[in-house]
Design a protein around this motif. Structure first.
Motif, mmCIF file in Angstrom:
data_model
loop_
_atom_site.group_PDB
_atom_site.id
_atom_site.type_symbol
_atom_site.label_atom_id
_atom_site.label_comp_id
_atom_site.label_asym_id
_atom_site.label_seq_id
_atom_site.Cartn_x
_atom_site.Cartn_y
_atom_site.Cartn_z
ATOM 1 N N THR A 2 25.303 18.623 5.360
ATOM 2 C CA THR A 2 24.846 17.418 4.681
ATOM 3 C C THR A 2 24.707 16.285 5.686
ATOM 4 N N ILE A 3 24.106 15.231 5.244
ATOM 5 C CA ILE A 3 23.914 14.069 6.128
ATOM 6 C C ILE A 3 25.258 13.496 6.546
ATOM 7 N N LEU A 4 26.234 13.507 5.649
ATOM 8 C CA LEU A 4 27.555 12.980 5.975
ATOM 9 C C LEU A 4 28.225 13.820 7.059
ATOM 10 N N GLU A 5 28.104 15.148 6.961
ATOM 11 C CA GLU A 5 28.688 16.030 7.974
ATOM 12 C C GLU A 5 28.017 15.818 9.331
ATOM 13 N N ILE A 6 26.706 15.655 9.333
ATOM 14 C CA ILE A 6 25.981 15.408 10.580
ATOM 15 C C ILE A 6 26.416 14.082 11.187
ATOM 16 N N ALA A 7 26.576 13.056 10.351
ATOM 17 C CA ALA A 7 26.986 11.748 10.855
ATOM 18 C C ALA A 7 28.388 11.799 11.447
ATOM 19 N N VAL A 8 29.304 12.495 10.764
ATOM 20 C CA VAL A 8 30.677 12.602 11.272
ATOM 21 C C VAL A 8 30.704 13.400 12.574
ATOM 22 N N ALA A 9 29.973 14.509 12.630
ATOM 23 C CA ALA A 9 29.931 15.322 13.849
ATOM 24 C C ALA A 9 29.318 14.535 15.005
ATOM 25 N N SER A 10 28.284 13.778 14.709
ATOM 26 C CA SER A 10 27.657 12.973 15.748
ATOM 27 C C SER A 10 28.613 11.897 16.257
ATOM 28 N N HIS A 11 29.348 11.301 15.352
ATOM 29 C CA HIS A 11 30.314 10.270 15.734
ATOM 30 C C HIS A 11 31.428 10.869 16.593
ATOM 31 N N ILE A 12 31.941 12.037 16.210
ATOM 32 C CA ILE A 12 32.992 12.696 16.995
ATOM 33 C C ILE A 12 32.461 13.062 18.376
ATOM 34 N N TRP A 13 31.248 13.594 18.445
ATOM 35 C CA TRP A 13 30.667 13.972 19.732
ATOM 36 C C TRP A 13 30.490 12.740 20.625
ATOM 37 N N ALA A 14 30.027 11.628 20.046
ATOM 38 C CA ALA A 14 29.815 10.412 20.817
ATOM 39 C C ALA A 14 31.138 9.866 21.335
ATOM 40 N N ARG A 15 32.193 9.925 20.538
ATOM 41 C CA ARG A 15 33.501 9.424 20.973
ATOM 42 C C ARG A 15 34.055 10.268 22.107
ATOM 43 N N ARG A 16 33.811 11.578 22.077
ATOM 44 C CA ARG A 16 34.317 12.455 23.139
ATOM 45 C C ARG A 16 33.582 12.235 24.451
ATOM 46 N N HIS A 17 32.315 11.906 24.376
ATOM 47 C CA HIS A 17 31.514 11.740 25.577
ATOM 48 C C HIS A 17 31.341 10.281 25.978
ATOM 49 N N GLN A 18 32.075 9.412 25.336
ATOM 50 C CA GLN A 18 31.996 7.988 25.644
ATOM 51 C C GLN A 18 32.710 7.710 26.964
ATOM 52 N N LYS A 19 32.086 6.916 27.808
ATOM 53 C CA LYS A 19 32.710 6.544 29.078
ATOM 54 C C LYS A 19 33.723 5.442 28.810
ATOM 55 N N ARG A 20 34.865 5.594 29.392
ATOM 56 C CA ARG A 20 35.908 4.592 29.229
ATOM 57 C C ARG A 20 35.636 3.426 30.172
#
Length: 71
Positions: A2-20
């Protein structure tokens, strides 16, 4: 998915690959200044070496510059 699952997965992926964002320490400033000084000295020596190789020493600054007249 669903769109909600895609949004959550995208958010988790972005947080993991975010530069500190790194903190600025005083030693970092000293490193920057020392590198800038090294580059300045190296560039000055390079120009002096090229002028010496061309047969034009930089000690000509003791003489007055000729005035351009009659324009």
């Amino acid at each position: 998915m669903t769109i909600l699952e895609i949004a959550v997965a995208s958010h988790i992926w972005a947080r993991r690959h975010q530069k500190r964002e790194l903190e600025f320490l005083e030693s970092d400033g000293l490193k920057v200044l020392s590198r800038a000084a090294f580059v300045f000295v190296a560039f000055t020596l390079l120009i002096a070496g090229l002028n010496a190789a061309a047969g034009r020493p930089q000690a000509d600054a003791q003489h007055a510059a000729p005035v351009v007249a009659g324009r």
